[in-house]
Scaffold this motif. Structure first.
Motif, PDB file in Angstrom:
ATOM      1  N   GLU B   1       0.079 -15.384  -6.659  1.00 19.93           N
ATOM      2  CA  GLU B   1      -0.464 -15.173  -5.328  1.00 19.93           C
ATOM      3  C   GLU B   1       0.311 -14.086  -4.612  1.00 19.93           C
ATOM      4  O   GLU B   1       0.774 -14.253  -3.488  1.00 19.93           O
ATOM      5  CB  GLU B   1      -0.412 -16.470  -4.526  1.00 19.93           C
ATOM      6  N   ASP B   2       0.459 -12.932  -5.332  1.00 21.81           N
ATOM      7  CA  ASP B   2       1.184 -11.830  -4.698  1.00 21.81           C
ATOM      8  C   ASP B   2       0.398 -11.326  -3.514  1.00 21.81           C
ATOM      9  O   ASP B   2      -0.724 -10.850  -3.663  1.00 21.81           O
ATOM     10  CB  ASP B   2       1.399 -10.702  -5.706  1.00 21.81           C
ATOM     11  N   LYS B   3       1.027 -11.353  -2.368  1.00 22.92           N
ATOM     12  CA  LYS B   3       0.356 -10.881  -1.172  1.00 22.92           C
ATOM     13  C   LYS B   3       0.523  -9.390  -0.999  1.00 22.92           C
ATOM     14  O   LYS B   3      -0.286  -8.754  -0.344  1.00 22.92           O
ATOM     15  CB  LYS B   3       0.955 -11.574   0.041  1.00 22.92           C
ATOM     16  N   VAL B   4       1.620  -8.870  -1.484  1.00 22.67           N
ATOM     17  CA  VAL B   4       1.939  -7.455  -1.314  1.00 22.67           C
ATOM     18  C   VAL B   4       2.225  -6.867  -2.692  1.00 22.67           C
ATOM     19  O   VAL B   4       3.149  -7.310  -3.369  1.00 22.67           O
ATOM     20  CB  VAL B   4       3.167  -7.274  -0.401  1.00 22.67           C
ATOM     21  N   VAL B   5       1.428  -5.900  -3.073  1.00 20.25           N
ATOM     22  CA  VAL B   5       1.554  -5.305  -4.408  1.00 20.25           C
ATOM     23  C   VAL B   5       1.801  -3.814  -4.267  1.00 20.25           C
ATOM     24  O   VAL B   5       1.009  -3.116  -3.631  1.00 20.25           O
ATOM     25  CB  VAL B   5       0.281  -5.555  -5.247  1.00 20.25           C
ATOM     26  N   SER B  24      -0.687  -2.334  -1.481  1.00 18.15           N
ATOM     27  CA  SER B  24      -1.906  -3.055  -1.111  1.00 18.15           C
ATOM     28  C   SER B  24      -1.533  -4.487  -0.766  1.00 18.15           C
ATOM     29  O   SER B  24      -0.528  -5.014  -1.251  1.00 18.15           O
ATOM     30  CB  SER B  24      -2.929  -3.016  -2.248  1.00 18.15           C
ATOM     31  N   TYR B  25      -2.322  -5.104   0.070  1.00 17.17           N
ATOM     32  CA  TYR B  25      -1.923  -6.419   0.555  1.00 17.17           C
ATOM     33  C   TYR B  25      -3.125  -7.320   0.791  1.00 17.17           C
ATOM     34  O   TYR B  25      -4.259  -6.861   0.899  1.00 17.17           O
ATOM     35  CB  TYR B  25      -1.111  -6.282   1.845  1.00 17.17           C
ATOM     36  N   GLU B  26      -2.818  -8.602   0.852  1.00 19.28           N
ATOM     37  CA  GLU B  26      -3.813  -9.603   1.245  1.00 19.28           C
ATOM     38  C   GLU B  26      -3.206 -10.385   2.385  1.00 19.28           C
ATOM     39  O   GLU B  26      -2.044 -10.791   2.309  1.00 19.28           O
ATOM     40  CB  GLU B  26      -4.081 -10.581   0.100  1.00 19.28           C
ATOM     41  N   VAL B  27      -3.964 -10.617   3.410  1.00 24.45           N
ATOM     42  CA  VAL B  27      -3.403 -11.321   4.556  1.00 24.45           C
ATOM     43  C   VAL B  27      -4.506 -12.000   5.332  1.00 24.45           C
ATOM     44  O   VAL B  27      -5.639 -11.518   5.376  1.00 24.45           O
ATOM     45  CB  VAL B  27      -2.634 -10.343   5.473  1.00 24.45           C
ATOM     46  N   THR B  28      -4.164 -13.118   5.941  1.00 22.25           N
ATOM     47  CA  THR B  28      -5.135 -13.825   6.767  1.00 22.25           C
ATOM     48  C   THR B  28      -5.108 -13.302   8.194  1.00 22.25           C
ATOM     49  O   THR B  28      -6.136 -13.102   8.818  1.00 22.25           O
ATOM     50  CB  THR B  28      -4.807 -15.327   6.784  1.00 22.25           C
ATOM     51  N   SER B  62       5.993  10.379   5.498  1.00 23.58           N
ATOM     52  CA  SER B  62       4.887   9.989   6.359  1.00 23.58           C
ATOM     53  C   SER B  62       4.199   8.784   5.746  1.00 23.58           C
ATOM     54  O   SER B  62       4.272   8.547   4.535  1.00 23.58           O
ATOM     55  CB  SER B  62       3.895  11.134   6.554  1.00 23.58           C
ATOM     56  N   SER B  63       3.511   8.041   6.596  1.00 26.36           N
ATOM     57  CA  SER B  63       2.841   6.846   6.114  1.00 26.36           C
ATOM     58  C   SER B  63       1.586   6.603   6.929  1.00 26.36           C
ATOM     59  O   SER B  63       1.514   6.969   8.112  1.00 26.36           O
ATOM     60  CB  SER B  63       3.779   5.640   6.227  1.00 26.36           C
ATOM     61  N   ILE B  64       0.628   5.984   6.293  1.00 26.80           N
ATOM     62  CA  ILE B  64      -0.628   5.692   6.966  1.00 26.80           C
ATOM     63  C   ILE B  64      -1.146   4.353   6.468  1.00 26.80           C
ATOM     64  O   ILE B  64      -0.818   3.909   5.365  1.00 26.80           O
ATOM     65  CB  ILE B  64      -1.646   6.835   6.748  1.00 26.80           C
ATOM     66  N   LEU B  65      -1.924   3.709   7.305  1.00 21.27           N
ATOM     67  CA  LEU B  65      -2.421   2.368   7.018  1.00 21.27           C
ATOM     68  C   LEU B  65      -3.949   2.373   7.050  1.00 21.27           C
ATOM     69  O   LEU B  65      -4.546   3.028   7.906  1.00 21.27           O
ATOM     70  CB  LEU B  65      -1.884   1.404   8.076  1.00 21.27           C
ATOM     71  N   ASP B  66      -4.542   1.642   6.127  1.00 23.30           N
ATOM     72  CA  ASP B  66      -5.991   1.447   6.127  1.00 23.30           C
ATOM     73  C   ASP B  66      -6.250  -0.059   6.160  1.00 23.30           C
ATOM     74  O   ASP B  66      -6.156  -0.735   5.135  1.00 23.30           O
ATOM     75  CB  ASP B  66      -6.616   2.075   4.883  1.00 23.30           C
ATOM     76  N   LYS B  67      -6.564  -0.565   7.327  1.00 22.98           N
ATOM     77  CA  LYS B  67      -6.728  -2.016   7.483  1.00 22.98           C
ATOM     78  C   LYS B  67      -8.053  -2.514   6.924  1.00 22.98           C
ATOM     79  O   LYS B  67      -8.218  -3.699   6.672  1.00 22.98           O
ATOM     80  CB  LYS B  67      -6.596  -2.396   8.955  1.00 22.98           C
ATOM     81  N   LYS B  68      -8.971  -1.609   6.736  1.00 23.67           N
ATOM     82  CA  LYS B  68     -10.255  -2.024   6.167  1.00 23.67           C
ATOM     83  C   LYS B  68     -10.112  -2.247   4.656  1.00 23.67           C
ATOM     84  O   LYS B  68     -10.588  -3.235   4.102  1.00 23.67           O
ATOM     85  CB  LYS B  68     -11.293  -0.954   6.446  1.00 23.67           C
ATOM     86  N   GLU B  69      -9.435  -1.288   4.009  1.00 22.32           N
ATOM     87  CA  GLU B  69      -9.244  -1.376   2.554  1.00 22.32           C
ATOM     88  C   GLU B  69      -7.948  -2.093   2.189  1.00 22.32           C
ATOM     89  O   GLU B  69      -7.640  -2.265   1.024  1.00 22.32           O
ATOM     90  CB  GLU B  69      -9.259   0.032   1.929  1.00 22.32           C
ATOM     91  N   LEU B  70      -7.182  -2.486   3.175  1.00 21.52           N
ATOM     92  CA  LEU B  70      -5.958  -3.274   2.993  1.00 21.52           C
ATOM     93  C   LEU B  70      -4.914  -2.560   2.134  1.00 21.52           C
ATOM     94  O   LEU B  70      -4.428  -3.096   1.122  1.00 21.52           O
ATOM     95  CB  LEU B  70      -6.291  -4.644   2.384  1.00 21.52           C
ATOM     96  N   PHE B  71      -4.582  -1.348   2.542  1.00 24.52           N
ATOM     97  CA  PHE B  71      -3.496  -0.677   1.836  1.00 24.52           C
ATOM     98  C   PHE B  71      -2.810   0.307   2.765  1.00 24.52           C
ATOM     99  O   PHE B  71      -3.321   0.685   3.823  1.00 24.52           O
ATOM    100  CB  PHE B  71      -3.992   0.035   0.567  1.00 24.52           C
ATOM    101  N   SER B  72      -1.630   0.705   2.294  1.00 24.77           N
ATOM    102  CA  SER B  72      -0.874   1.739   2.982  1.00 24.77           C
ATOM    103  C   SER B  72      -0.287   2.659   1.932  1.00 24.77           C
ATOM    104  O   SER B  72      -0.072   2.255   0.781  1.00 24.77           O
ATOM    105  CB  SER B  72       0.257   1.107   3.803  1.00 24.77           C
ATOM    106  N   PHE B 102       7.691  -9.317   1.311  1.00 25.75           N
ATOM    107  CA  PHE B 102       7.958  -8.032   0.669  1.00 25.75           C
ATOM    108  C   PHE B 102       7.215  -7.891  -0.647  1.00 25.75           C
ATOM    109  O   PHE B 102       7.021  -8.874  -1.382  1.00 25.75           O
ATOM    110  CB  PHE B 102       9.463  -7.882   0.400  1.00 25.75           C
ATOM    111  N   GLY B 103       6.846  -6.649  -0.958  1.00 26.66           N
ATOM    112  CA  GLY B 103       6.357  -6.324  -2.291  1.00 26.66           C
ATOM    113  C   GLY B 103       7.522  -6.133  -3.234  1.00 26.66           C
ATOM    114  O   GLY B 103       8.690  -6.199  -2.823  1.00 26.66           O
ATOM    115  N   GLY B 104       7.201  -5.888  -4.494  1.00 24.89           N
ATOM    116  CA  GLY B 104       8.235  -5.762  -5.510  1.00 24.89           C
ATOM    117  C   GLY B 104       8.948  -4.422  -5.513  1.00 24.89           C
ATOM    118  O   GLY B 104       9.934  -4.242  -6.228  1.00 24.89           O
ATOM    119  N   GLY B 105       8.458  -3.486  -4.721  1.00 28.23           N
ATOM    120  CA  GLY B 105       9.134  -2.197  -4.615  1.00 28.23           C
ATOM    121  C   GLY B 105       8.665  -1.174  -5.631  1.00 28.23           C
ATOM    122  O   GLY B 105       8.132  -1.508  -6.694  1.00 28.23           O
ATOM    123  N   THR B 106       8.873   0.078  -5.276  1.00 26.03           N
ATOM    124  CA  THR B 106       8.681   1.202  -6.211  1.00 26.03           C
ATOM    125  C   THR B 106      10.021   1.899  -6.340  1.00 26.03           C
ATOM    126  O   THR B 106      10.603   2.325  -5.340  1.00 26.03           O
ATOM    127  CB  THR B 106       7.643   2.213  -5.696  1.00 26.03           C
TER     128      THR B 106
END
Lengths: 119, 112
Positions: B1-5, B24-28, B62-72, B102-106
């Motif tokens: 159930e990885d929430k952050v990948v 990418s993430y899953e969140v309620t 720089s960073s950007i977020l896409d809340k519709k597609e659930l990724f940054s 947290f995700g597992g990191g890059t």
């Protein structure tokens, strides 16, 4: 002028012992956290604590207990240490604002970590 | 159930290259997404994103977020050897305790 500090930096101990790790923050934050980072570098939340509430990640064994003598300190006490407890433990803090949906609360500042090795 | 990948798991580039790290993430009940850089010790804060489409920028990062597609994404241009680190993505939810997931990191390595 360290913001979040932890002691000790390194801790080597035998299985079955009880140990504590100390954390102090001088940022005036009101919420503190403990994280565990295992050998695969996965950072997992263990506890969140402020004056009013302690939130425990349900996966954390009850051998782990946070103790907060005051707002600036959150120590981690571990009973009956096991081999699997070996990891780096990070303390962090943030400022929780009163009111709904404040995004400032999510910026957490981390301490330098304590590397725990259980033999 | 990885929430952050996060992807890729690791990346090796040469100085001057541009890299894009994914989260990418899953969140309620989304509240924020954060990026941290971890070198040898403590993760250090880079960005916090709460709104889609608004780029956060700091120097070459720089960073950007896409809340519709659930990724940054986290972009690093003109990479330098000092950018070598593990980059962590974290999810803040409207839950009790303000805990971050947290995700597992890059793991990024920049070669001279």
């Amino acid at each position: 002028d360290t913001a979040v500090s932890q002691t000790p930096k390194y801790l080597v101990t035998q299985m079955g012992n009880d140990k504590s790790i100390k954390c102090e923050q001088n940022l005036g934050h009101d919420t503190m956290y403990w994280y565990k980072q295992d050998s695969k570098k996965f950072l997992k939340i263990m506890f969140s604590y402020n004056n009013k509430e302690l939130i425990i990640n349900e996966t954390v064994p009850n051998r782990f207990s946070p103790k907060s003598p005051d707002k600036a300190h959150l120590n981690l006490h571990i009973n009956s240490l096991e081999l699997g407890d070996s990891a780096v433990y990070f303390c962090a803090s943030s400022q929780r604002q009163v009111g709904s949906g404040s995004v400032r609360t999510d910026t957490q500042y981390f301490g330098p970590g304590t590397r725990l090795t259980v033999l | 159930e990885d929430k952050v990948v996060q992807s890729p798991l690791s990346l090796v580039v040469h100085e001057g290259d541009t890299v894009t790290l994914n989260c990418s993430y899953e969140v309620t009940n989304f509240r924020s997404l954060l990026w941290y850089k971890q070198e040898k010790k403590a993760p250090t804060f880079l960005f916090m994103l709460t709104s889609s489409g608004i780029e956060k920028k700091s120097g070459r990062l720089s960073s950007i977020l896409d809340k519709k597609e659930l990724f940054s994404i986290l972009n690093i241009t003109a990479t330098q050897t000092g950018d070598s680190a593990v980059y962590l993505c974290a999810l803040g939810e409207n839950n009790a305790g303000n805990m971050l997931t947290f995700g597992g990191g890059t793991r990024l390595m920049v070669k001279p």
